[in-house]
Design a protein around this motif. Sequence first.
Motif, PDB file in Angstrom:
ATOM      1  N   ILE A 196       0.609  -1.237   0.404  1.00 41.59           N
ATOM      2  CA  ILE A 196       0.019   0.372   0.037  1.00 41.59           C
ATOM      3  C   ILE A 196       0.834   1.118  -0.263  1.00 41.59           C
ATOM      4  O   ILE A 196       1.788   1.475   1.070  1.00 41.59           O
ATOM      5  N   TYR A 197       0.645   2.050  -1.080  1.00 41.74           N
ATOM      6  CA  TYR A 197       1.580   3.350  -1.329  1.00 41.74           C
ATOM      7  C   TYR A 197       1.379   4.308  -0.212  1.00 41.74           C
ATOM      8  O   TYR A 197       0.145   5.029   0.007  1.00 41.74           O
TER       9      TYR A 197
ATOM     10  N   ASP B 204       0.517   6.431   3.214  1.00 38.82           N
ATOM     11  CA  ASP B 204      -0.726   6.144   3.903  1.00 38.82           C
ATOM     12  C   ASP B 204      -1.577   5.297   3.806  1.00 38.82           C
ATOM     13  O   ASP B 204      -2.697   5.051   4.794  1.00 38.82           O
ATOM     14  N   GLY B 205      -2.029   5.327   2.013  1.00 38.89           N
ATOM     15  CA  GLY B 205      -3.049   4.367   2.033  1.00 38.89           C
ATOM     16  C   GLY B 205      -4.014   5.193   1.573  1.00 38.89           C
ATOM     17  O   GLY B 205      -5.602   4.536   1.978  1.00 38.89           O
ATOM     18  N   LYS B 206      -4.532   6.540   2.209  1.00 41.76           N
ATOM     19  CA  LYS B 206      -5.802   7.111   2.573  1.00 41.76           C
ATOM     20  C   LYS B 206      -6.018   7.617   1.215  1.00 41.76           C
ATOM     21  O   LYS B 206      -7.328   8.751   1.578  1.00 41.76           O
TER      22      LYS B 206
ATOM     23  N   LEU C  48      -7.264   1.705   2.148  1.00 40.57           N
ATOM     24  CA  LEU C  48      -6.607   1.003   2.570  1.00 40.57           C
ATOM     25  C   LEU C  48      -8.003   0.161   2.849  1.00 40.57           C
ATOM     26  O   LEU C  48      -9.152  -1.274   3.118  1.00 40.57           O
TER      27      LEU C  48
ATOM     28  N   ARG D 226       1.537  -3.874   4.344  1.00 41.14           N
ATOM     29  CA  ARG D 226       2.718  -3.495   4.204  1.00 41.14           C
ATOM     30  C   ARG D 226       2.319  -2.049   3.645  1.00 41.14           C
ATOM     31  O   ARG D 226       2.113  -1.698   2.197  1.00 41.14           O
ATOM     32  N   TYR D 227       2.737  -1.129   4.149  1.00 37.87           N
ATOM     33  CA  TYR D 227       3.112   0.120   3.657  1.00 37.87           C
ATOM     34  C   TYR D 227       4.452   1.048   3.224  1.00 37.87           C
ATOM     35  O   TYR D 227       5.640   0.247   3.898  1.00 37.87           O
TER      36      TYR D 227
ATOM     37  N   ASP E 191       5.865   5.469  -1.367  1.00 43.50           N
ATOM     38  CA  ASP E 191       4.809   6.285  -2.026  1.00 43.50           C
ATOM     39  C   ASP E 191       5.244   6.414  -3.160  1.00 43.50           C
ATOM     40  O   ASP E 191       6.414   6.624  -4.040  1.00 43.50           O
TER      41      ASP E 191
END
Length: 343
Positions: free
Chosen positions: A205-206, A208-210, A249, A275-276, A279
């Motif tokens: 997930i790039y 913060d995923g938000k 997310l 996994r973060y 970005d």
Amino acid sequence: MKTVLVTGGCGFIGSNFVRLICADPSWRVVNLDALTYAGNLENTANLPADQLRFVHGDICDRGLVEKILKEERPWAIVNFAAESHVDRSILDASPFLQTNIGGVQSLLEAARNHPVERFLHISTDEVYGDKEGKRASTEDFPLCPSSPYAATKAAADLLCFSYRRTYGLPIIVTRSSNNYGPYQFPEKLIPLLIRNGLNHLDFPIYGDGKQIRDWLYVEDNCRGILSVLEKGQMGSIYNIGAGEERTNLDVVEAICVAIADRLGIDVAALKKRIRYVTDRPGHDRRYAIDTSKVRAETGWQPSMDFAVGLKQTVDWYLDHTDWIAHVTSGEYRKYYDSVYSQA
Ligand code: NAD
Ligand code: DAU
């Protein structure tokens, strides 16, 4: 029978569109596709031979496009052919300029010499740029592309409208939000996560995923494109989206639930694989489009709820593991390593 020249009909959205219109025996498709890493002949297998002619070739090859137009005299051109993945455009923008701008110019020039009734160009909501904290874009919003991919798509839109004004070409443009569904190449978020889920890999997930995307089931987009092709106004742009805004997310968690349900495994164990990672450079936080125009002018509306569509998509990939293995057997591994090993 009405003949349509579809370009890029072996890709994700193109192949779904080809299957949709071939379900109606009054349509015939000539599919021009270069079969890049993203194009796969299997995606249009088993369609009636009298309704589908495949031509292996490049939209940049104007001689070939003119030959097809001369032979087939199609009623319309629908241009899906493109380099479509943002991360690849960040690694190397050259093929994007070539196909997404040069290829479109080649099609436009060919259509000047061999007129068609409709020239429908498939664009994207990414041309409006990042909409974080902003109003959803209507079709008259300024173009503000962030990635090399989005810049080439914006350039192509402008080129199309210049050919409308200068030469009177019958241009219509659709700009859709993020599609998901069967036959999507596993470089894009949803199929990549599903593939990784099945292969016991992590879920990257790039940032913060938000970041937020508006997820549109591919068959809804294809019905929208067909409505616009038949009922849209010449010289017009139509946004197509479902209004199903989700953070990345939300999406990865929903995929974990769908995989866990289908395979009868523990969802908590799957979620631990999120996994973060580093970005994406220039990453747009949110895309949002206003779709009132296409609804009012054509009567189109989306029919797929995101939770149902995602479950069906997970089921499709689980039932087509051979397809996944085939499309990821070539250069995919090299691409995957170049994006994710550093991340
Ligand atoms: P894709 O990458 O899955 O497929 C692209 C297809 O075009 C492939 O079959 C490929 O072989 C073909 N192609 C590429 N270059 C070519 C060339 N020079 N000549 C002939 N064929 C060529 O793409 P997709 O996701 O199906 O996207 C289709 C269109 O929709 C693109 O124009 C894209 O910009 C646009 N779009 C995609 C999305 C999305 O979420 N996928 C959303 C909005 C708009
Ligand atoms: O909005 C329409 C666009 O949607 C289309 O024009 C593009 O062709 C299509 O690729 C898509 O672009 P995105 O960049 O939004 O899609 P992608 O699936 O690559 O990424 C969706 C979101 O998920 C985005 O915020 C980036 C993030 N992401 C993506 C991948 C591949 C991750 O967090 N991890 C990943 O591994």
